[in-house]
Design an enzyme around this catalytic site. Sequence first.
Site, PDB file in Angstrom:
ATOM      1  CE  LYS A 140      86.378  52.304  43.164  1.00 58.96           C
ATOM      2  NZ  LYS A 140      85.035  52.019  42.410  1.00 58.96           N
ATOM      3  CB  SER A 180      84.277  48.271  42.115  1.00 61.67           C
ATOM      4  OG  SER A 180      83.963  49.453  42.202  1.00 61.67           O
ATOM      5  CB  SER A 207      80.923  50.612  42.110  1.00 57.03           C
ATOM      6  OG  SER A 207      81.080  49.186  41.518  1.00 57.03           O
TER       7      SER A 207
HETATM    8  N1  GLN Z   1      79.110  45.328  39.858  1.00 59.42           N
HETATM    9  C1  GLN Z   1      79.138  46.093  38.873  1.00 59.42           C
HETATM   10  C2  GLN Z   1      80.055  45.909  37.601  1.00 59.42           C
HETATM   11  O1  GLN Z   1      80.633  44.830  37.931  1.00 59.42           O
HETATM   12  C3  GLN Z   1      79.249  47.569  38.738  1.00 59.42           C
HETATM   13  C4  GLN Z   1      80.581  48.041  39.095  1.00 59.42           C
HETATM   14  C5  GLN Z   1      80.845  49.646  39.141  1.00 59.42           C
HETATM   15  O2  GLN Z   1      79.735  50.444  39.476  1.00 59.42           O
HETATM   16  N2  GLN Z   1      82.209  50.136  39.063  1.00 59.42           N
HETATM   17  O3  GLN Z   1      80.435  46.186  36.604  1.00 59.42           O
END
Ligand code: GLN
Length: 468
Positions: A67, A142, A166
């Site tokens: 990532k 994400s 995410s």
């Molecule tokens: N979707 C959540 C956010 O936008 C979690 C994102 C994540 O776990 N990095 O914060």
Amino acid sequence: MELYELGIKAAQEGLAKGDFTSEELTQAVIDRYHAADGKIGAYLTFDEEGALRLARENPKSVPIAIKDLINVNGQPCTCASKILKGYVSPYDATVIRNMKANGFIPAGRVNMDEFAMGSSTENSGLGVTRNPHDLSRVPGGSSGGSAAAVGGNLCIAALGTDTGGSIRQPASFCGCVGVKPSYGRVSRYGVTAFASSLDQVGPMTKSVEDAAILLKALAGHDAMDGTTPDVPVPDYAAALEGATLKGVRLGLPKEYFDVSGLDPEVRRITEAAIRACEAAGAELVEVSLPHTEYAMAVYYIIAPAEASANLARFDGVRYGHRSDKATDVYSLYTKSRAEGFGPEVKRRIIMGTYVLSSGYYDAYYGRAQKVRTLVTRDFVEAFEKVDAIVSPCAPTPAFKFGENQDPLTMYLNDLYTIPSALAGVCAASVPAGLTEGTRLPVGVQFICGGFEEERLLRICKAYEDSNN
Ligand code: GLN
């Protein structure tokens, strides 16, 4: 079977037997990337020569997609943000060093929501990633690039990060296994910080066994990350031997099934998964996590607050994009940030700055911290009665591009993953089935207590076996 279709376990066996070399395996992934990633867009960059060189130097190693917020020496690390375009890492994150010491090499950098803020990868400032199961749909986020790469057989396995869901939600959307380790199990040194009291790195793989192998390679104490306790890392893969659901007490949180936004197909698949666990010998126990309804609000105070502090370092001076329209030092900061950050990142920084500002700090941030303690206590109490919790992973299957325009509906995607993130416990998504008609993958979530990854992985493995 083509080499790029292999998971970690099968790749390691093939390498050990001499069926192929690490260089051949890495080349197969690169060829697949050229053949198939045009449509999917999982990768942002792929240093092919670098990956092949590492494969030659480490002949039994397995390539892993990374990532794009994890630093790998000499490679770009953009967090899918224009503000970090052109930035090249001067060092390896601890997870990369650990991987290399344990027979893995980084190979390719995959897309994500900018600075890991989002649930669809639509917030990437650098490219679009499509769901390999249906190109008109998002891969989740994400860690959408990681999930799309695993689900589309564009890699052997990938690293993702999870702050509020995410790893788990994109794993559910793309049909792969995703494990969010307990807070502190894996070092975050060299991983670009979003919300430091929540962030964790974890494996995204084609099987539970692969996740166990990769987690063992990543985890452990690191002097460079004070949140990692010096406790031994169990041999997670060995612990899967004889994994069974017999006698396992599985908690069903009543608040998780009483949700109006729960898609009927996700409900059907989750209920079938729960029945499969029961048929395999698990005892089902209703539990209550009474503060669930506050978790989302708490997360959207704490995570932006921490993000506003963490992202202050991107000011046009030290890293990445620098505005050429600046006339003094103040406008250098403001213009560089205005040009470099996308709208969701700006929204989070503004929210975070607001809840931390004097006069509001106690009312928002201080209170959120107190309610976080209550959410955590819910889990502690539930785990006095049960070994694990089972629930949907995301309220819907993968949705179409543009379908969740409004930030609030996008935030609701993390309904099932945020409470356990706030509590710092470990959790995983395991593929559970396909929706009717649309044939989209749906994952089921298992949650265990802090540092109980062994138990979690055994339960996931036993469920996976019952489902195959
Ligand atoms: N979707 C959540 C956010 O936008 C979690 C994102 C994540 O776990 N990095 O914060």
